[in-house]
Design an enzyme around this catalytic site. Structure first.
Site, PDB file in Angstrom:
ATOM      1  N   HIS A   1      12.524  10.894 -86.497  1.00  0.00           N
ATOM      2  CA  HIS A   1      12.482  12.300 -86.980  1.00  0.00           C
ATOM      3  C   HIS A   1      13.675  13.070 -86.949  1.00  0.00           C
ATOM      4  CE1 HIS A   1       9.950  16.253 -86.732  1.00  0.00           C
ATOM      5  NE2 HIS A   1      10.610  16.165 -88.039  1.00  0.00           N
TER       6      HIS A   1
ATOM      7  N   GLU B   1      16.443  11.754 -89.059  1.00  0.00           N
ATOM      8  CA  GLU B   1      16.305  12.322 -90.320  1.00  0.00           C
ATOM      9  C   GLU B   1      16.596  13.709 -90.828  1.00  0.00           C
ATOM     10  OE1 GLU B   1      13.525  14.873 -92.186  1.00  0.00           O
ATOM     11  OE2 GLU B   1      12.002  13.634 -91.182  1.00  0.00           O
ATOM     12  N   HIS B   2      16.594  14.496 -89.393  1.00  0.00           N
ATOM     13  CA  HIS B   2      17.146  15.978 -89.635  1.00  0.00           C
ATOM     14  C   HIS B   2      18.574  16.018 -89.693  1.00  0.00           C
ATOM     15  CE1 HIS B   2      13.647  19.000 -88.632  1.00  0.00           C
ATOM     16  NE2 HIS B   2      13.167  17.809 -88.823  1.00  0.00           N
TER      17      HIS B   2
ATOM     18  N   GLU C   1      19.378  19.901 -83.753  1.00  0.00           N
ATOM     19  CA  GLU C   1      18.290  19.144 -84.536  1.00  0.00           C
ATOM     20  C   GLU C   1      17.486  18.495 -83.531  1.00  0.00           C
ATOM     21  OE1 GLU C   1      17.597  19.820 -87.447  1.00  0.00           O
ATOM     22  OE2 GLU C   1      19.428  20.949 -87.619  1.00  0.00           O
TER      23      GLU C   1
ATOM     24  N   GLU D   1       9.289  22.173 -83.546  1.00  0.00           N
ATOM     25  CA  GLU D   1       8.577  21.607 -84.413  1.00  0.00           C
ATOM     26  C   GLU D   1       7.508  20.919 -83.747  1.00  0.00           C
ATOM     27  OE1 GLU D   1       8.181  18.287 -88.097  1.00  0.00           O
ATOM     28  OE2 GLU D   1      10.118  18.958 -87.601  1.00  0.00           O
TER      29      GLU D   1
ATOM     30  N   ARG E   1     -19.140  13.341-114.082  1.00  0.00           N
ATOM     31  CA  ARG E   1     -19.202  12.420-115.316  1.00  0.00           C
ATOM     32  C   ARG E   1     -18.551  12.984-116.658  1.00  0.00           C
ATOM     33  NH1 ARG E   1     -25.367  12.034-114.668  1.00  0.00           N
ATOM     34  NH2 ARG E   1     -25.392  11.768-116.765  1.00  0.00           N
TER      35      ARG E   1
END
Length: 1138
Positions: free
Chosen positions: A162, A165-166, A240, A262, A763
């Site tokens: 994570h 990725e930041h 980060e 976060e 339907r």
């Protein structure tokens, strides 16, 4: 952030289909404004997290995009079709040339297939030197998509995938600035721009309809993932990930970091804690047994060396899956890739990153966990219990996956689905938890349970789940339910409506679900044959023979079951904070005076770097378009205005593949003011309302994750709803309210109970929903206030669609007291969940309610006031049901009439013409007038600053004012300026330097409200000081022509957000309702394109109104509010919400 949902649909029936086709994706994202409420496995660099009803466990880097957050709650083998029409079959000479081109650039073709379902030619290549695999999908879709995906299995819960990725998007070899990602947000025409982390993989997708822009995005992302600066820059890791912060040696040390904060927000939400606990207990022996997003208690154990090693090990072409999709040149794709891939040699990463399957248990497991709860209410009735299964020790074959997807839809997909219905009708809990079937990881899972359960009833819930599953296995499903399910799924496939979420990205996520585990990437794209085979099996053997063995084998007789019980603990939040303070106290005690001085110096050094702008030469390295690439006119939607039975009808002649979309608008101005809070229950889906208000509160600046987040919410709202920029760039304002139709859809009529009614809708149609729409109207005191009925069906079913709408509106009976009480309990539980996970939305709605009538109306139907109403109503249902039932009937009588009615339809011309007779018949059945006098709603909340207390480790801080009160006259430059403030000043100070997950501003051009908001913010008063510094920031701003051009282009990208036909028709309707003319759209566009630095300087004086006259609302912890009131006595009026 958490996971998202892809298809945006308009009915419970369609929701079910979404559950089937877009299974929950466990991911977190990078972008700065996501909002979450449920368990997510995915992480992103965004403002927040959000998830659907299913357990979302991903982390997203929520970016400013006009696209949607990918949600993959879908069945991995069933992907939506692409826009393309079938291309010409390639001639032999062309094929030979294409193969030669691949050979020239170092690729070998592994396989080529034409995917009829998406009208695309798909070619799988392998890069000879590195082993990188590339899927090149070619068709006529202008919304081009690129993605690179790495398998990134973590070994612990430090959150390495994570944080990485930041971090990789924070500068690279070719783009050596602090955050090229943010520069792309500012100045590209992207239709999707984000990154997200799953429990076992990390994805970096982009999309654009402009080819030049698309290749710019591709190059920045390729350079970022393969050559990031972060592996050499310790300060990026600190920013980060995590770091110790000490401003002065005499003060206490604290933790800071974007991902750290976060995840503190994620771990403050009960649903998220439940989902993570379940996943880790289900998979104790493989990578899913840890949290790829990061546990805040473990994140500070991560070292920079481990961080660098993880990138070196896994971010290699040999461990990559690369995806291209759209109408660009497939040869150019290979040429671009070769420039990067040829720089690498082979690597063992692909072998080392393989995910080992979890061996199945021999007996069930039970886990008891605590979650942070507020002190109010009866805590004995706040327990949660969820039963979870891993269905197999290996991936399933396509046929079994498909059947399990249908089974999930049958059991849970609609309000009438038996497992869902029986659990809610039991009265044992307030709302469903668990995501049903989830197949986005190596091994499929199934989870189901309830929250809001009394501690004494925990065993009863478990027994009810098992007995209901056993009964379904023994008795099967009725034929009407199976038919409705089949029609819903087939309709969704034919409609192929992914909203503003790129179709190519939905296909990528489907394909990756197999490809990442070294399985066939083509298989998930092809659903037609397995779907037909399944239908044939059901027709030949009966549905019981198909589905009952699945329930028996994979659930009832499966010992790999984990039961998770969550117990409320009002002391947990304070204990966790105290434990963190104690750790930091020991850290400080172990430091010398020199150490503390060095830490304070390092803190200031990091902050200085964060707040120092990139040099102009670095900024110029990021490729961008020029204003010559930008159309001078806004996108035009064909609209014909006619009259049928004295009612205005708007018609939009657009290609929709024979689907008819319609909106029927009723005037809400005759409704009594005291009935407003009942409207969400009259047409209820308020579960997501708070989240929705939060996002909508962001108004025009959708580019910064709001659209991203909207797309996450919309599928759960069951609305095929696109929040469109009704005025060049302004999304519908904060007080735009959406709720789904629960009382109307779930009460039944004289002839049909609610199960039969829902099955009939499934339907005959693609879905029906009912919701209120309120908004300020610029230049008018009275707000726009309507009820909108949305429906869709194949054009040949238009008569059925309008008949069913009439049935829902006029024949549903408000007589089922117990079902209504369920609605109230579910709404209350969901509102409480949103209060924790989407506090910025609560704050936005509350501020707007203090500033204008439309905001007050919306807050009554979806904010703290609504939660308080629900808490009182839950008791009142037993005391005065007759009065409540009468009030619901009064709402109907106030709304339904031809007077003030408006019809909107979108489809091909022939379908529009054929539908007119059904519209006429429908209107004939409506009363000519409501016989109720129009009322004036003129109310606002008091304007004092307010703190709403919730048990949380992070805050949501808002400040707003109405700048029209300063005599400001709207100019298009305001869109450019507000976006720029979010992407620079607030991003740098609130997020990067302040450590919040997100910080942004919004200007609602309809009401004049300019608002600031933060998301998962460790600060409170410091953030308000940043807001107050915005005027000075604008006054001191220096901007060269390139920077200004990027700001303008990025704003145009928002204004021209990608829309499918239904969205275009709907946006035209909203513009009509709000009085936005084509002339005004053109004027605003011209003002955007001619924005100057002078406009920024002049706006500084306007924004000062927020500093001196703004109202403040914060959703925050008791400790932080007490500290703020101690520093500034009586600054906040305090309200306890939980």
């Amino acid at each position: 952030m958490e996971k998202a949902a892809l298809l945006r649909s308009i009915s419970c029936s369609t929701l079910a289909c979404n559950r089937f086709f877009f299974r929950s994706s466990n991911r977190l994202s990078r972008s700065p404004a996501s909002f979450s409420s449920s368990v997510s496995r995915s992480h992103h660099r965004s403002f927040g997290t959000l998830t659907r009803r299913s357990v979302l466990r991903r982390h997203w880097r929520l970016l400013p995009t006009s696209s949607s957050i990918p949600s993959t709650r879908c069945f991995s083998s069933l992907a939506p079709k692409a826009i393309a029409t079938s291309p010409e079959q390639a001639c032999p000479d062309f094929v030979s040339t294409e193969d030669d081109f691949a050979e020239k650039y170092g690729f070998e073709k592994v396989s080529e297939q034409f995917i009829q379902e998406c009208k695309s030619k798909a070619v799988l290549y392998k890069h000879k030197k590195t082993g990188a695999e590339i899927m090149s999908v070619s068709n006529d879709d202008e919304n081009k998509v690129f993605g690179v995906v790495f398998r990134t299995p973590p070994k612990d819960s430090t959150g390495i995938p994570h944080i990485l990725e930041h971090s990789v998007l924070c500068g690279s070899r070719k783009y050596p600035l602090k955050e090229p990602f943010v520069e792309l947000l500012k100045g590209s025409l992207h239709t999707f721009l984000n990154a997200f982390t799953y429990p076992d993989r990390t994805c970096y997708p982009v999309a654009s309809t402009n080819t030049k822009d698309f290749y710019n995005l591709v190059d920045v992302y390729l350079d970022a993932v393969f050559f990031p600066k972060c592996v050499e820059d310790f300060q990026t890791f600190q920013q980060e990930g995590w770091h110790y912060e000490l401003n002065n040696p005499s003060e206490d040390i604290s933790y800071k970091g974007v991902v750290f904060n976060e995840m503190k927000g994620v771990y403050s939400q009960p649903d998220n804690i439940l989902g993570r606990t379940a996943q880790q207990a289900l998979f104790p022996d493989n990578t899913y047994g840890v949290d790829s997003g990061g546990d805040p208690k473990v994140i500070p154990k991560l070292t920079f060396e481990e961080f660098k090693e993880f990138h070196q090990k896994y971010y290699h072409p040999g461990n990559a899956r690369i995806w291209f999709y759209g109408d660009d040149d497939p040869n150019e794709r290979l040429r671009i890739l070769s420039e990067y891939l040829d720089l690498f040699d082979t690597s063992p990463a692909s072998r080392e990153s393989r995910v080992e399957p979890q061996k199945l248990f021999s007996k069930p497991v039970r886990i008891v966990e605590k979650y942070p709860a507020g002190e109010g209410g009866d805590l004995k009735k706040k327990h949660m219990v969820c039963l979870n299964w891993v269905l197999s020790d290996k991936p399933l074959d396509l046929e079994t996956e498909l059947a399990l997807g249908f089974l999930d839809h049958l059991m849970l997909g609609t309000p009438a689905s038996p497992l869902r219905r029986i659990l809610l009708e039991s009265g044992l809990g307030e709302a469903i938890v668990g995501g049903g079937m989830e197949d986005d990881l190596l091994q499929p899972q199934f989870s189901i349970g309830l929250k809001g359960v009394s501690d004494d009833d925990i065993p009863k819930v478990e027994e009810l789940v098992m007995s209901t599953l056993k009964r379904l296995a023994e008795e099967g499903f009725d034929s009407e339910a199976v038919e409705a399910s089949m029609n819903t799924i087939e309709f969704s496939l034919r409609e192929n409506n992914t909203g503003s979420f790129p179709r190519g990205l939905s296909l990528m996520l489907r394909s990756i679900g197999k490809w990442i585990y070294d399985m066939d990437p083509f298989e998930p794209l092809k659903y037609e044959k397995p779907l037909m085979d399944l239908k044939a099996r059901i027709a030949e053997d009966g549905s019981k023979a198909v589905f009952s063995p699945l329930i028996q084998k994979y659930i009832l007789n499966n010992p790999h079951c984990v039961t998770v019980e969550m117990q409320p603990d009002p002391e947990k939040a304070s204990r966790d904070e105290a434990a963190e303070r104690e750790i930091l106290k020991k850290v400080k005690a172990g430091m010398t005076e020199e150490d503390l001085a060095e830490l304070a110096r390092a803190t200031q050094e990091l902050r200085l770097k964060q707040e120092t702008p990139d040099p102009p030469e670095a900024l110029k390295s990021v490729p961008s378009l020029s204003l010559l690439d930008i159309p001078k006119e806004p996108i035009h939607v064909p609209t014909e205005i006619g009259v049928i039975n004295d009612v205005k009808v708007l018609q939009h002649n657009l290609f929709t593949n024979d689907v008819l979309y319609t909106e029927i608008v009723f005037d809400m101005s005759s409704l009594k003011q005291d009935l407003l809070p009942l409207v969400p229950l009259f047409c209820k889906q308020s579960a997501l309302l708070v989240q929705l208000l939060a996002i909508i509160a962001q108004g025009q600046n959708l580019n910064h994750c709001y659209s991203h987040h909207l797309q996450l919410i919309l599928p759960e709202l069951n609305l095929n709803f696109t929040f469109l920029y009704c005025l060049v760039g302004s999304i519908v304002p904060v007080n735009f309210l959406i709720v789904g139709s629960q009382s109307l859809m779930e009460m039944g009529t004289k002839e049909l109970d609610f199960v039969q009614l829902n099955q009939l809708i499934g339907r005959k149609t693609g879905g029906i929903s009912v919701y209120p729409f309120t908004s300020s109207v610029r230049g008018k005191e009275d707000p726009c206030r309507h009820i909108i009925v949305r429906g869709k069906a194949m054009a040949g079913r238009a008569e059925d669609l309008f008949n069913l709408v009439n049935c829902i509106l006029q024949e549903v009976q408000f007589t089922d007291q117990q079902r209504f009480k369920q609605f109230v309990s579910q709404s209350k539980a969901r509102m409480e969940s949103r209060l924790r996970g989407s506090g910025h939305g609560i704050a936005a709605a509350r501020m707007d309610a203090k500033l204008n009538t439309a905001g007050w109306i919306a807050e009554q139907m979806g904010g703290v006031s609504y939660l308080e109403f629900l808490q009182a109503l839950e008791k009142k249902v037993d005391q005065d049901w007759i009065g409540i039932s009468s009030s619901l009937e009064e709402i109907r009588k106030s709304l339904l009439s031809r007077e003030g009615c408006l019809i909107n339809m979108t489809s091909e011309g022939k379908n529009l013409m054929n539908s007119e007779k059904y519209v006429s018949k429908f209107l004939d059945l409506l009363p000519s007038s409501s016989h109720v006098e129009k009322t004036t709603w003129n109310a606002q909340l008091s304007s004092e600053n307010e703190a709403i207390l919730v048990p949380t480790q992070v805050n949501y801080v808002g400040k707003a004012t109405n700048i029209y009160d300063t005599s400001y006259q709207l100019k298009g430059s305001a869109y450019v300026i507000s976006k720029y403030i979010s992407n620079t000043w607030l991003w740098d100070r609130v997020r990067v330097s302040g450590g919040a997950y997100g910080g942004f501003c919004d200007f609602d051009t309809h009401s004049g409200v300019f608002s600031f908001l933060s998301y998962r913010d460790p600060n409170l008063l410091k953030t308000l000081d940043i807001y107050d510094g915005t005027g000075d920031f604008l006054r001191q701003l220096e901007m060269d022509d390139d920077t200004l051009t990027k700001a303008i282009i990025g704003t145009i990208g928002d204004v021209d957000s990608y829309q499918l036909p239904d969205a275009k028709g709907y946006s035209s309707l909203l513009r009509y309702l709000l009085g936005v003319t084509e002339e005004e759209r053109q004027k605003r566009r011209e003002e955007i394109l001619t924005t100057s630095l002078k406009d920024f300087k002049e706006f500084a004086d306007v924004i000062e109104a927020a500093k001196h006259k703004g109202v403040v609302v914060a959703v925050a912890s008791q400790d932080d509010v007490d500290a703020a009131n101690k520093e500034h006595p009586n600054f906040f009026q305090v309200k306890k919400a939980l």
